[in-house]
Design an enzyme around this catalytic site. Structure first.
Site, PDB file in Angstrom:
ATOM      1  N   HIS A   1       0.843  -1.204   0.000  1.00  0.00           N
ATOM      2  CA  HIS A   1       0.000   0.000   0.000  1.00  0.00           C
ATOM      3  C   HIS A   1       0.873   1.246   0.000  1.00  0.00           C
ATOM      4  O   HIS A   1       1.315   1.720   1.053  1.00  0.00           O
ATOM      5  CB  HIS A   1      -0.924  -0.013   1.232  1.00  0.00           C
TER       6      HIS A   1
ATOM      7  N   HIS B   1       1.048   5.011  -2.377  1.00  0.00           N
ATOM      8  CA  HIS B   1       0.632   5.856  -3.503  1.00  0.00           C
ATOM      9  C   HIS B   1       1.892   6.433  -4.142  1.00  0.00           C
ATOM     10  O   HIS B   1       2.702   7.053  -3.452  1.00  0.00           O
ATOM     11  CB  HIS B   1      -0.274   6.981  -3.010  1.00  0.00           C
TER      12      HIS B   1
ATOM     13  N   HIS C   1      -9.814   1.373  -0.249  1.00  0.00           N
ATOM     14  CA  HIS C   1      -9.615   2.156   0.966  1.00  0.00           C
ATOM     15  C   HIS C   1     -10.918   2.185   1.764  1.00  0.00           C
ATOM     16  O   HIS C   1     -11.959   2.575   1.237  1.00  0.00           O
ATOM     17  CB  HIS C   1      -9.236   3.600   0.627  1.00  0.00           C
TER      18      HIS C   1
ATOM     19  N   GLU D   1     -10.700   4.107   7.436  1.00  0.00           N
ATOM     20  CA  GLU D   1      -9.586   4.995   7.797  1.00  0.00           C
ATOM     21  C   GLU D   1     -10.189   6.274   8.370  1.00  0.00           C
ATOM     22  O   GLU D   1     -10.266   6.459   9.575  1.00  0.00           O
ATOM     23  CB  GLU D   1      -8.719   5.285   6.567  1.00  0.00           C
TER      24      GLU D   1
END
Length: 322
Positions: free
Chosen positions: A11, A13, A189, A192
């Site tokens: 994970h 970006h 996602h 969170e």
């Protein structure tokens, strides 16, 4: 010390992994004033909305195919330097379009960076194409269609990222159906910024193999049991969670509780320099803040390889490196 351990990251970006020094070089190259967002070698933001704004501004200094090859190769070189054998990078074809580069050139630049890094260090990497939920369902469906049609062996997964409070997961289910039909691995996602309901929605409407973050599942005992029973893998990013104040400190972070409840968890860095972390630090936190032994950390890494969106031959080769 975890420096001797093999590492895996599921994970991260890509633009979020841009080192401040590299970003500064790029800003000078294009004569872009980035001082409101980058000061004293650190990115500047104060909440989730301003983090997204900072992220977008930093991304603007990466403009060409060559820039993306350099960004990708630089990050993978950093990873391989700490013993990382596998990395999945989250990329957005929409971002390539928005900056005027085009999705194909953007992805090709990233792929070139992956090839260069592998030639130098042997590190394996794959791409997770993501849709951004704050741009709406049509945009996310477009990203899924792009990933499905790309027939690019390095694109092996599909994700939904962005502002978690926008829309319902069900609004984006069609995009995941397209990705699933194309044989791509699914991750999303959830859990969170939003609570346990967001993880439940993801399980119900998407049925992903993995969930990005998912840590707010701890708010529901039934949900934690369901995750354990399903074998859904959580891509946990503790440093990111603390930076974004999802939890106030590592003592209250549920990584260990989730693991002890039988949930399959891995550790990643998310947007490392934005959150003053790195994959190296996340592995150190697993030991120092969460009290995992080397054998337990190796187990987290093994889970990462087992959950990686790769073909069986690559998985076997990675497991052999453990």
């Amino acid at each position: 010390m975890t420096s001797h351990l093999r590492k895996v990251e599921l994970h991260c970006h890509l633009e979020g992994a841009a080192a401040p020094a590299l970003t500064l070089d790029q800003a000078r190259k294009y004569n872009i004033d980035i001082t409101p967002y980058l000061r004293d070698g650190a990115y500047v933001w104060h909440d989730f909305a301003s983090f997204l704004e900072c992220y977008d501004k930093v991304s603007e200094v990466y403009k060409t195919e060559g820039d993306y090859a350099l960004l990708t190769e630089t990050y993978l070189a950093e990873l391989s330097g700490i013993g990382t054998i596998y990395s999945e990078l989250i990329v957005s074809p929409d971002h390539g379009k928005r900056i005027g580069l085009g999705a194909d050139a953007y992805i090709e630049g990233v792929c070139e960076g992956i090839r260069r890094a592998k030639a130098k260090s042997g590190i394996e990497a794959r791409l997770i194409v993501t849709g951004e939920r704050h741009f709406g369902p049509e945009s996310v469906i477009g990203a899924a269609e792009y990933a499905a049609k790309a027939k690019n062996p390095l694109i092996t997964g599909f994700n939904l990222a962005g502002e978690e409070r926008m829309g319902r997961v069900a609004d984006y289910a069609r995009a995941f159906d397209i990705a699933r039909d194309a044989g791509l691995g699914l991750t999303i996602h959830a859990g969170e910024v939003c609570g346990a309901f967001s993880v439940e929605d993801a399980l119900n409407d998407v049925r992903p193999a993995r969930i990005g973050h998912g840590v707010r599942a701890i708010e529901s005992t039934d949900l934690v049991k369901r995750l354990a029973d399903l074998g859904t893998v959580l891509e946990v990013c503790p440093g990111s969670n603390i930076a974004l104040k999802v939890f106030p400190d590592f003592a209250s972070h549920p990584l260990r509780k989730l693991k002890e409840a039988g949930v399959r968890v891995t550790i990643s860095s998310d947007d490392p320099p934005f959150f003053h972390t790195s994959l190296k630090r996340e592995y150190e936190l697993a030991s120092d803040a969460f009290g995992f032994s080397d054998a337990e950390i190796d187990n987290l890494t093994r889970t990462g390889i087992e959950a990686a969106f790769v073909d069986d031959d690559t998985r076997r080769a990675l497991l052999a490196k453990l």
